[in-house]
Design an enzyme around this catalytic site. Structure first.
Site, PDB file in Angstrom:
ATOM      1  N   ARG A  16      -2.714 -10.953  12.147  1.00  0.00           N
ATOM      2  CA  ARG A  16      -2.695  -9.401  11.603  1.00  0.00           C
ATOM      3  C   ARG A  16      -3.784  -9.418  10.391  1.00  0.00           C
ATOM      4  O   ARG A  16      -4.459  -8.629  10.251  1.00  0.00           O
ATOM      5  CB  ARG A  16      -1.459  -8.843  11.327  1.00  0.00           C
ATOM      6  CG  ARG A  16      -0.781  -8.454  12.311  1.00  0.00           C
ATOM      7  CD  ARG A  16       0.324  -7.253  12.000  1.00  0.00           C
ATOM      8  NE  ARG A  16       1.152  -7.819  10.938  1.00  0.00           N
ATOM      9  CZ  ARG A  16       2.558  -7.896  10.798  1.00  0.00           C
ATOM     10  NH1 ARG A  16       3.174  -7.674  11.998  1.00  0.00           N
ATOM     11  NH2 ARG A  16       3.332  -8.462   9.977  1.00  0.00           N
ATOM     12  N   ARG A  73      12.370  -8.568  10.781  1.00  0.00           N
ATOM     13  CA  ARG A  73      11.690  -7.993  11.894  1.00  0.00           C
ATOM     14  C   ARG A  73      10.967  -9.131  12.995  1.00  0.00           C
ATOM     15  O   ARG A  73      10.543  -9.973  12.356  1.00  0.00           O
ATOM     16  CB  ARG A  73      10.442  -7.287  11.046  1.00  0.00           C
ATOM     17  CG  ARG A  73      10.852  -5.770  10.755  1.00  0.00           C
ATOM     18  CD  ARG A  73       9.487  -5.056  10.288  1.00  0.00           C
ATOM     19  NE  ARG A  73       8.285  -5.431  10.536  1.00  0.00           N
ATOM     20  CZ  ARG A  73       7.186  -4.765  10.537  1.00  0.00           C
ATOM     21  NH1 ARG A  73       7.328  -3.551   9.729  1.00  0.00           N
ATOM     22  NH2 ARG A  73       6.308  -5.023  11.050  1.00  0.00           N
ATOM     23  N   ARG A 130      11.020 -10.800   4.296  1.00  0.00           N
ATOM     24  CA  ARG A 130      11.306  -9.389   4.320  1.00  0.00           C
ATOM     25  C   ARG A 130      12.544  -9.282   5.334  1.00  0.00           C
ATOM     26  O   ARG A 130      12.666  -9.676   6.402  1.00  0.00           O
ATOM     27  CB  ARG A 130      10.086  -8.626   4.947  1.00  0.00           C
ATOM     28  CG  ARG A 130      10.161  -7.207   4.792  1.00  0.00           C
ATOM     29  CD  ARG A 130       8.917  -6.734   4.651  1.00  0.00           C
ATOM     30  NE  ARG A 130       8.297  -6.716   6.059  1.00  0.00           N
ATOM     31  CZ  ARG A 130       7.047  -5.932   6.303  1.00  0.00           C
ATOM     32  NH1 ARG A 130       6.702  -5.265   5.577  1.00  0.00           N
ATOM     33  NH2 ARG A 130       6.687  -6.101   7.788  1.00  0.00           N
ATOM     34  N   ARG A 188     -10.285   3.749   8.705  1.00  0.00           N
ATOM     35  CA  ARG A 188     -10.121   2.447   9.288  1.00  0.00           C
ATOM     36  C   ARG A 188     -11.548   1.782   9.656  1.00  0.00           C
ATOM     37  O   ARG A 188     -11.739   0.584   9.989  1.00  0.00           O
ATOM     38  CB  ARG A 188      -9.306   2.118  10.511  1.00  0.00           C
ATOM     39  CG  ARG A 188      -7.642   2.246  10.276  1.00  0.00           C
ATOM     40  CD  ARG A 188      -6.913   1.985  11.254  1.00  0.00           C
ATOM     41  NE  ARG A 188      -5.610   2.325  11.274  1.00  0.00           N
ATOM     42  CZ  ARG A 188      -4.685   1.588  10.715  1.00  0.00           C
ATOM     43  NH1 ARG A 188      -4.891   0.389  10.152  1.00  0.00           N
ATOM     44  NH2 ARG A 188      -3.526   2.271  10.431  1.00  0.00           N
ATOM     45  N   LYS A 194       1.020  -1.389  -0.022  1.00  0.00           N
ATOM     46  CA  LYS A 194      -0.102   0.067   0.046  1.00  0.00           C
ATOM     47  C   LYS A 194       1.047   1.433   0.009  1.00  0.00           C
ATOM     48  O   LYS A 194       0.397   2.204  -0.771  1.00  0.00           O
ATOM     49  CB  LYS A 194      -0.809   0.067   1.184  1.00  0.00           C
ATOM     50  CG  LYS A 194      -2.344   0.428   1.295  1.00  0.00           C
ATOM     51  CD  LYS A 194      -3.003   0.242   2.417  1.00  0.00           C
ATOM     52  CE  LYS A 194      -2.219  -0.142   3.365  1.00  0.00           C
ATOM     53  NZ  LYS A 194      -2.833   0.286   4.708  1.00  0.00           N
TER      54      LYS A 194
END
Ligand SMILES: [Zn+2]
Length: 218
Positions: free
Chosen positions: A167, A156, A127, A88, A13
């Protein structure tokens, strides 16, 4: 032009928002950035209401709406905005509609980046982040250190499959009502299914441009 971008964490995004912001010469409005700016300025009138973030609490809808309304006064939004991370909830979306209506404006387009579970997991698990400049790389490129900072890339801590799926499920639950809100609004609704992990940001951007043309938005 006012665009709302929807998509789960890891959908790309932020990248698409940057690209579209340049293409249409409109500001990229990220509530995360606006909140960080306020937290760095103790004299900001909204500082007392925003600093609850430091205690790990969420900022209320009312305050977020205020932050966005103030933010939209910045010169970079004079031609419009692309919203990333906001709204949101349908309540925030309704507040945004009212703010824009007061300026004689409206949300023109909603772009929904519908990324499948498998693509998200592939992207997020691979990632690697530079601890210094925070640039993100994917391990398929084979880098072990940041080409600029020359320090080792790390994963991460919250990028594990369980957290990613959690999530993702939370995102889907919360966003369904927002998707309905916009599907029932006058805005052009563009849904892009991203089910192939090898698709690049450029591919996605080309498809967005193509779909905007089909809808006579550009
Ligand atoms: Zn770096």
């Amino acid at each position: 032009m006012y665009i709302v971008l929807l998509g789960p964490p890891g959908s790309g995004k932020g990248t698409q928002a940057e690209v579209l912001s340049k293409a249409f010469d409109i500001g990229h409005l990220s509530t995360g950035d606006l909140l960080r700016d306020i937290l760095e300025n103790k004299d900001h009138p909204l500082y007392p209401k925003v600093q609850v973030i430091k205690e790990g609490r969420l900022v209320s809808d009312e305050v977020v709406n205020q932050v966005v309304e103030d933010g939209l006064d910045k010169p970079k939004f004079k031609n419009g905005a692309i919203f990333d991370g906001y709204p949101r909830t349908p309540a925030q979306a309704a507040a945004l509609d009212r703010m824009l209506a007061a300026q004689g404006q409206k949300i023109d387009v909603v772009i929904d980046l519908d990324v499948t579970r498998d693509v998200l997991i592939y992207r997020l698990l691979g990632r690697l982040v530079c601890p210094r400049c925070k640039r993100i790389f994917h391990k398929r490129y084979g880098l072990t250190e940041c080409p600029d900072c020359r320090i080792e890339l790390v994963r991460r801590g919250d990028d594990n499959e369980e957290t990613i799926l959690k999530r993702f499920e939370e995102y889907k639950d919360k966003t369904a009502v927002l998707q309905d809100y916009y599907k029932n609004s006058p805005a052009v609704y563009i849904r892009l299914e991203i089910s192939d992990a090898s698709r690049t940001a450029e591919d996605v951007q080309e498809e967005i441009t193509e779909r905007l043309r089909q809808h006579d938005v550009i």
